[in-house]
Design an enzyme around this catalytic site. Structure first.
Site: not given
Ligand SMILES: [Zn+2]
Length: 426
Positions: A150, A276, A303
């Site tokens: 990630d 993002n 996130d």
């Molecule tokens: Zn990501």
């Protein structure tokens, strides 16, 4: 025997039923459910829901490496305040979580903080550099259930294919950050009408869609389990919907911010809204909501991406992408989308627990004998997000000053009250 904890008169949200009851907790487990129970410590649950604790599949805790932005302790506290009893720690630390020692360190720090379970993810490639595969067998042996690069997508098709073959063999999940990197160089916001108007380099939806498309084909070829991180485009949702109809072992998540904020916020050139994948258009937001409603998207994942003030408060083109999420997730989702409480609990707790294969969170109901990892919340309290009131070490929330609906009141982790009336007890 430890002191018992009683949740009195709470509305239990289970997969098969919603009912008002007392819930008694002792020695880390639910010891009784019924009316008229007594306990040593009594917490009033009137008018509140109690479900399995929330599980975040996507948390950046920044330790080791960027402790000025967040530590495992401060991030765990933010998680507990958000109703989370488990978080999956993303591997883009320094050193990266591509080895047993770093994974063990992250897990240990989580245990030391004692505010929620911290499940370290592993990398897909060594150093997240996209060049050679991480030692999945070693990582799986120490309890890693999910691997991801990630922050980066795995660009090499052959490496991703091999990773999915290994995923199948080792019974782990590969989680992809879907981004074809050569299409997003220098990008600062969604590539669309607003972006061309502002003259800012854009992040095309295609950069995500192409990788979703490629990886679905790789799953078809290998049978390895794939989780798609932070879907942001209407086309991705459509592709995943079809892949699921085909019976492929694919799951997907969406973030609270992609459900609630749109690309035109970048007209302010405020880097707080740079993330993002980027904030997209109302059409994408609608598609993401439909994906939640029809089960195409399995989970809400934050996130949570803390950045220290001096790094985030820079011009839009150089500021790093990312925003906080843990302490506002329930409220932001509940404000953006109308969902019944069982659906909300499924997206925030049961489904992500299953995807991460978290043994004490497995998406179970609140029932006698089950581990007492519990979030107590409502969907009606209106409150205003104040960045300085957040427990995270960083303050980069896009919701500062915004009124939201729904609140976490208490969090119980391993039978212990770690958040009471919205305050962390340690
Ligand atoms: Zn990501």
């Amino acid at each position: 025997m430890s002191q018992s904890l009683l949740l009195q008169n709470v509305t239990v949200v289970n997969p098969d039923a919603v009912f008002v009851s007392d819930v008694l907790i002792q020695n880390g487990r639910v010891s009784a459910i019924g009316n008229g129970l007594t306990g040593d410590i009594v917490v009033n649950g009137s008018g509140l829901y109690a479900s399995s604790g929330f599980v975040d599949l996507h948390t950046h805790l920044r330790e080791p490496g960027k402790e000025e932005a967040e530590t495992i302790e401060s991030g765990s506290r933010a998680a507990a305040l958000g109703g989370y009893t488990a978080v999956v720690a993303m591997p883009n630390t320094d050193p990266a979580q591509d080895n047993v020692a770093t994974v063990a360190f992250v897990r240990e720090q989580g245990i030391k903080a004692g505010l929620c379970e911290v499940l370290p993810s592993g990398c897909i490639t060594v150093g997240r550099l996209g060049e050679s595969l991480a030692p999945f067998d070693q990582l799986a042996k120490v309890g890693v259930t999910l691997c991801t690069d990630d922050g980066n997508g795995v660009q090499s098709e052959s490496l991703m294919q091999q990773a999915l073959v290994a995923a199948k063999k080792l019974n782990i999940t590969m989680a992809q950050h879907c981004e074809v990197s050569e299409m997003t160089i220098g990008a600062a916001m969604h590539d669309g009408e607003c972006c061309s108007h502002l003259g800012v380099p854009g992040w095309p939806a295609e950069a995500e869609v192409q990788m979703v498309l490629r990886d679905i084909e790789l799953v078809r070829r290998t049978g390895g389990r794939l989780h798609l991180l932070h879907l942001s485009t209407a086309e991705s949702v459509a592709l995943v919907r079809d892949a699921k109809k085909e019976g492929l072992p694919i799951t997907a998540e969406v973030t609270p911010h992609h459900l609630s904020l749109q690309d035109t916020l970048l007209k302010s050139f405020n880097p707080i809204f740079k993330v993002n994948p980027p904030l997209r258009t109302p059409r994408d937001i609608e598609a993401l909501k439909e994906g939640l409603a029809d089960g195409t998207i399995d989970a809400v994942a934050t996130d949570h991406a803390p950045h220290a003030g001096h790094t985030k408060e820079q011009p839009l083109d150089v500021a790093p992408p990312g925003m906080l999420g843990l302490e506002t997730a329930l409220a932001v989702v509940n404000t953006a989308v109308t969902l019944d409480v069982q659906k909300l609990a499924a997206l925030m707790s049961w489904n992500p627990a299953r995807i991460a294969r978290l043994e004490s969170h497995q998406g179970r109901p609140l029932a006698v004998g089950e581990p007492a990892n519990i979030a107590v919340w409502d969907t009606t309290s209106v409150w205003t997000v104040q960045k300085d009131a957040l427990a995270s070490k960083s303050k980069n929330t896009p919701y500062h000053g915004m009124a939201v609906r729904g609140r976490v009141h208490h969090t119980i982790f391993n039978g212990e009250l770690v958040v009471h009336e919205g305050k962390a007890l340690k």
